[in-house]
Each structure stands twice: as C-alpha cells, then as structure tokens.
Design an enzyme around this catalytic site. Structure first.
Site, short mmCIF file in Angstrom:
data_model
loop_
_atom_site.label_atom_id
_atom_site.label_comp_id
_atom_site.label_asym_id
_atom_site.label_seq_id
_atom_site.Cartn_x
_atom_site.Cartn_y
_atom_site.Cartn_z
N LYS A 202 -12.68 -9.87 10.70
CA LYS A 202 -12.63 -10.79 9.55
C LYS A 202 -13.19 -12.12 10.02
O LYS A 202 -12.90 -12.55 11.15
CB LYS A 202 -11.18 -10.97 9.07
CG LYS A 202 -11.06 -11.86 7.83
CD LYS A 202 -9.59 -12.13 7.51
CE LYS A 202 -9.44 -12.87 6.18
NZ LYS A 202 -8.11 -13.47 6.01
N HIS A 221 2.34 -15.44 6.96
CA HIS A 221 2.28 -13.97 6.94
C HIS A 221 2.39 -13.43 8.37
O HIS A 221 2.24 -14.17 9.33
CB HIS A 221 0.96 -13.49 6.32
CG HIS A 221 -0.25 -13.79 7.16
ND1 HIS A 221 -0.75 -15.08 7.31
CD2 HIS A 221 -1.04 -12.99 7.94
CE1 HIS A 221 -1.78 -15.05 8.13
NE2 HIS A 221 -1.99 -13.80 8.53
N ASP A 223 0.54 -10.16 10.55
CA ASP A 223 -0.62 -9.28 10.41
C ASP A 223 -0.17 -7.83 10.28
O ASP A 223 0.77 -7.40 10.95
CB ASP A 223 -1.54 -9.42 11.64
CG ASP A 223 -2.23 -10.78 11.71
OD1 ASP A 223 -2.21 -11.50 10.69
OD2 ASP A 223 -2.77 -11.11 12.78
N HIS A 277 2.85 -16.55 10.99
CA HIS A 277 1.92 -17.66 11.19
C HIS A 277 1.21 -18.03 9.89
O HIS A 277 1.26 -17.29 8.91
CB HIS A 277 0.89 -17.32 12.29
CG HIS A 277 0.07 -16.10 11.99
ND1 HIS A 277 0.58 -14.81 12.03
CD2 HIS A 277 -1.24 -15.96 11.65
CE1 HIS A 277 -0.37 -13.95 11.73
NE2 HIS A 277 -1.48 -14.61 11.48
#
Length: 335
Positions: A202, A221, A223, A277
């Site tokens: 990404k 969020h 990962d 994070h």
C-alpha cells in the site's frame, strides 16, 4: 460518480485555510487534544546484523508481546533501493489526476487493489486525509498488473527489486517470531499459508493539511495482516496507543517499522499483540508511507496454532478463512 480525491481537496483547502467538515474528527479523536505532546515513543530497535540468534529471538519476542511494534536496522535492504521505491511512488502521486484514475478501483469492485481514497466504513461518515494505492507484489500468481502504475516507467522494476529483498527480511522475521513461541522456525509461516503467503503493498499519500490538529490520516486501527513491514518518508506521522495515551513514534533513518497484525495475534493465541495505531498529517509537508502487508491467501483458514493450545490455555480466537475475517473487519462486524 466522481470521487473526490484528498489530493485535490488539499490544494483547494490550502488556498482558503480550512478543511471540509467530514475531515474534522470529533473532539475525543483530534490529535491536538489526544496526543501526549513533547514525548516521542522510543519503540524497540532491533539490529538484524546481530549474530546472536537467541538474543534476536528474545528481543523480537519481547517487542511483539509488550509493544506490537518495533524497528529493524541493518536489514540488508540497501538505502538506494528504499530511495528508489520512495521516488517512484512519489512520482506516481504527482502524475496528472486522469492518469492516476486509470488504475482506480472499478465501480462496484469488492477488492482493495487499485488507486483510491476510502477504504472502510467510517463512523458518522468521517474521512481520513489520505489517498492510497494498493497492489499485490508476491507471489507471482497473485499479481494483477492492471493495478500497477505504468508511469513512471521504472515503477515495476523498482518495486520488484524491493520485493525480492524484502522477502528475505520477512522470512527471517517470521522465523524469529516462530522460535519465540517455542515452535520450529517455519511453523508461523505455514500457519499463514506457507509459500502462498501474499505480499500486499500500500502507498499512503497524505497531502499537506491546513488544519492538522483537527484531522487524521488513517483512523485508529490494528492491521489485518500477520505482520506489516513499513517504510516511511521523512515526515513524522505514525502514532501508537500505549498505556492509555497516543504518542508519536520516533523514526530512525533507514529502519523498517514492523507492526504485529491481527493474524499474528490470532496464531499466537494472544501472546503477540496487534498494535493499535493511527496517523497524523502535516501542515506544510506531504507525508507518505509504504506498508507491505503479509497476508494469508483469502481462502486460507487462520486460527491459534494447535501446539500453543492446552487445557490451561484454551483458544481465544475463532479459526476462519482470511477473506471472512477481512469482510467482518472492514464492515465493522463482530469476529
């Protein structure tokens, strides 16, 4: 339907010094009021050139258990290769808008690959101050080149070179994470799909924001991946939630930032912690980052590794296909 890109909104916003209301976070999320200022989090730094494997296993185990994030130095990916990766990514985002739209996610498309802006459901219709590009880079059977930029011309070669070097680092890290749990070196990787483990790149592009104290790049969020290996540019922006507060993370030049993701927490039955994070944005400068997500194949089932389960330590997570996990997470459904 015309999708508004943050990069375009930013150029207008910077002219009038305001941002659209959908980018203004509620007060309990605004970086200005929720960050512990003046303190930078010194997350563990691990030197991969250390010849003492036991020491490496122990330090990666501790960092993954206590922090869910660490940085690695002397990882054998040259600074030249990293600079080239950053250069071609930046050049793509500086192309004319219509050229970027040529590899945008098609309307109605259910995957994540392609150029885009919005990724998941957001509470109250809020938006993150970021555009992105996703595409798989490994294994070859998982690659769809329609989502890879044609410009700059060296984009493909540069990304393939970076990926080939990164796979070596990833295998080393997965081996250490496996041994930290008292398993054989290859067991964690097998629990994620073995040689079918998918590498999803990404690129995050956070343009300058006239009101950085009110907006977020990416909301808080964890990962979904097993681990994430991230290259940032020089603009600070990563924050980690630790002991009830948000802190800036200090970058080290040429380090790779490693996030423990949800699948690693599941495999380890909660021994390793997925790091919570978010990212902030900058008033003057464009921030960019290149996370590489190591994901199980979509049909592959992930659950706690049986060797880690016993009467005293029952499974804390369900075993499920990775695609079902992703669907629930993106749509904010219970797992």
């Amino acid at each position: 339907m015309e999708i508004e890109r943050v990069q375009e909104i930013a150029s207008l916003s910077n002219l009038n010094g305001t941002i659209p209301i959908e980018f203004i976070r509620s007060e309990n999320e605004q970086p200005a009021t929720t960050t512990i200022h003046g303190v930078t989090l010194e997350v563990p730094v691990i030197d991969l050139s250390d010849l003492d494997d036991q020491k490496l296993v122990a330090s990666i185990f501790e960092a993954s258990k206590d922090w869910g994030i660490f940085q690695v130095v002397n990882h054998d990916i040259t600074s030249e290769v990293i600079s080239k990766l950053q250069k071609v990514g930046k050049e793509f985002f500086e192309l004319p808008q219509e050229e970027k739209e040529a590899i945008a996610k098609p309307v109605g498309y259910k995957g994540v690959e392609g150029y885009g802006t919005k990724l998941q459901k957001e509470v109250e219709g809020k938006k993150g101050w970021v555009d992105h590009l996703f595409h798989r880079v490994w294994p070859p059977s998982a690659i769809n080149y329609q989502f890879w930029p044609k410009n700059p011309p060296s984009y493909r070669e540069t990304n393939e070179q970076y990926t080939s070097m990164l796979i070596g680092v990833a295998n080393k890290l997965l081996g250490f994470l496996s041994k930290g749990l008292g398993l054989e070196e290859g067991e964690i990787k097998q629990g994620l799909g073995g040689e079918d483990l998918t590498y999803m790149l990404k690129i995050n592009y956070y343009p300058p924001c006239p009101c950085p104290e009110l907006a977020l790049g990416v909301v808080p969020h964890t990962d979904m991946s097993s681990i994430t290996i991230l290259v940032p540019n020089e603009v600070q922006g990563l924050q980690v939630f630790k002991d009830g507060h948000w802190y800036d993370v200090a970058y080290i030049p040429n380090a790779l930032i490693i996030h423990i993701g949800d699948q690693m927490e599941i495999l380890s039955n909660g021994i390793y912690k997925s790091v919570y994070h978010r990212t902030t944005v900058n008033k003057e400068k464009t921030r960019m980052s290149w996370p590489m997500f190591l994901e199980p194949p979509s049909e592959f089932e992930v659950g706690p590794i049986p060797k880690l389960i016993n009467q005293d330590n029952p499974p804390k997570y369900k075993t499920k296909k990775y695609k079902d996990y992703v669907y629930c997470k993106l749509n904010k459904l219970p797992q």
